[in-house]
Enzyme design. Sequence first.
Site, short mmCIF file in Angstrom:
data_model
loop_
_atom_site.label_atom_id
_atom_site.label_comp_id
_atom_site.label_asym_id
_atom_site.label_seq_id
_atom_site.Cartn_x
_atom_site.Cartn_y
_atom_site.Cartn_z
N GLU A 34 7.01 13.09 0.54
CA GLU A 34 5.65 13.42 0.95
C GLU A 34 5.63 14.84 1.51
O GLU A 34 6.42 15.17 2.39
CB GLU A 34 5.15 12.44 2.01
CG GLU A 34 3.78 12.78 2.57
CD GLU A 34 2.70 12.93 1.50
OE1 GLU A 34 2.06 14.00 1.47
OE2 GLU A 34 2.51 12.00 0.69
N ARG A 36 2.77 16.35 2.81
CA ARG A 36 1.72 16.57 3.80
C ARG A 36 2.33 16.93 5.15
O ARG A 36 3.30 16.31 5.61
CB ARG A 36 0.85 15.31 3.93
CG ARG A 36 -0.41 15.52 4.77
CD ARG A 36 -1.29 14.27 4.71
NE ARG A 36 -1.73 14.02 3.35
CZ ARG A 36 -2.77 14.60 2.79
NH1 ARG A 36 -3.49 15.48 3.47
NH2 ARG A 36 -3.09 14.32 1.54
N THR A 44 -3.90 11.33 0.36
CA THR A 44 -5.29 11.73 0.61
C THR A 44 -6.12 10.57 1.12
O THR A 44 -6.89 10.69 2.08
CB THR A 44 -5.92 12.29 -0.68
OG1 THR A 44 -5.27 13.51 -1.03
CG2 THR A 44 -7.40 12.55 -0.50
N ALA A 327 -8.15 4.47 -5.19
CA ALA A 327 -6.91 4.14 -4.48
C ALA A 327 -6.35 2.80 -4.93
O ALA A 327 -5.13 2.65 -5.13
CB ALA A 327 -7.16 4.14 -2.98
N HIS A 451 -23.86 -21.78 2.96
CA HIS A 451 -25.24 -21.43 3.34
C HIS A 451 -25.36 -21.35 4.85
O HIS A 451 -24.84 -22.20 5.56
CB HIS A 451 -26.20 -22.49 2.82
CG HIS A 451 -27.63 -22.26 3.24
ND1 HIS A 451 -28.41 -21.28 2.65
CD2 HIS A 451 -28.39 -22.85 4.19
CE1 HIS A 451 -29.61 -21.29 3.22
NE2 HIS A 451 -29.63 -22.24 4.17
#
Length: 473
Positions: A34, A36, A44, A327, A451
């Site tokens: 990675e 980042r 992201t 994603a 319901h």
Amino acid sequence: MADRFDLVVIGAGPGGYTAAIRAAQLGKKVACIEKRAGKALGGTCLNVGCIPSKALLDSSEMYDVTSHKLARHGIKVTGVGLDLGTMLKRKDDVVKALVGGVAGLFKKYKVTPYYGAGWLKGKGQVEVVAENGDTTLLETDQILLATGSESVELPFLKFDGKGIVSSTEALNFSEVPKHLIVVGGGYIGLEMGSVWKRLGAKVTVVEFLPRILPICDGEIAANVQKLLTKQGFEFHLETKVTGAKYGKDGKTVTVTAQGKDGKELTFEGDKVLVAVGRRPFTAGLGLDEAGVVYDKKTGKIKTDDHFHTNVPGISAIGDLIDGPMLAHKASEEGVVFAEQLVGMKPHVSYDKIPSVIYIWPEVASVGLMEEQIKESGRQYKVGKFPFIASGRARAMDETDGFVKVLTDAKTDRLLGVHILGPRASELIAECVAVMEYHGSAEDIARCAHSHPTLSEAVGEAARMAYAGTPINF
């Protein structure tokens, strides 16, 4: 000496980290790279996409409900104020917790993380270049490319991180814009526009096409535009943006455009969000050097049905290959890829991948749009049920929207389901499951729906499609 692995994954987003974890669960020795900053796993989606945007959407929805809807429930609130700093911090805390969760899963399943930029150095080799320039060589039998995508920048509207921004910067405005101009009428622009509209901004959407949300069923998109207009959005369709410039104060941005009648239009605001799409992120991967075939125009990497590229030992998933840039699509591909590595035979049902737009009311869909069915010449039936006829929706005071079910006229098999309404993101799951098992509208209608719930609207729309009439409308 190089570190040796069975699988090296480049990219730790939803596709990459899922593939890494599943392969490790199946006994493979796995590394995941990675790039980042801050060693932030999750890609992201987790860091600057799905998760932070939904955190802000939920927070801004609560603010809007408190400001405008609680009075109808007999709840009196005065002096409602906005603490944007706290809201942004909460968003960041949500992201931080989930990033830590991915790191915890890596540790649990013994996936080795490497932080830096990974590139294809040679056959069976990946080099990782850390931020400080240090390099690490990895050797492997299999390389999986899962680097995701990036926002498209227009040549005449280049991102500057201040007035002209991508969705990443739009997550972190230090103050609510007075006027946010959104270029692009897709889901990203409408979601981020919704956040700032609820918090007090004027929002103008400028779209080149004659409609918003081209990925949606046309009837749904038309109704979305009506509802957002009612909420205060301003739309300019068939309008081509031609440029932008700052005013003398350095803060005001004037966007120029050409309307469908050819006349020049100008829009003056303090922030311009360019949201015209995303493209595969392949910069620095070394695709050309490795001989990997990809479409030079779109950036999409060519793969076969098993995610293999033309180069043995190199595969790709997610936003890098054909299919919707979602994603959960990437995650499904990651799982399937990992399981195929050990001889299992799973597959991804691409025609049954749902999509969701997190405006309010929400939009969710799976399968074919009505326009696509018409173009094919196939005979079909339509079943619709409005939320205004739902007891639960009325109790919630959320009656906008409807469920639309499309079926084959001869077999009743589900062809598509489109929902505009409260919690559509959750309601669509039932339809995906039925379609995955080649079910029919009758199958949905004959399932007992609790319901009162919103899910009853799905059952009623299905009943309308197969029987010709619902019970409660």
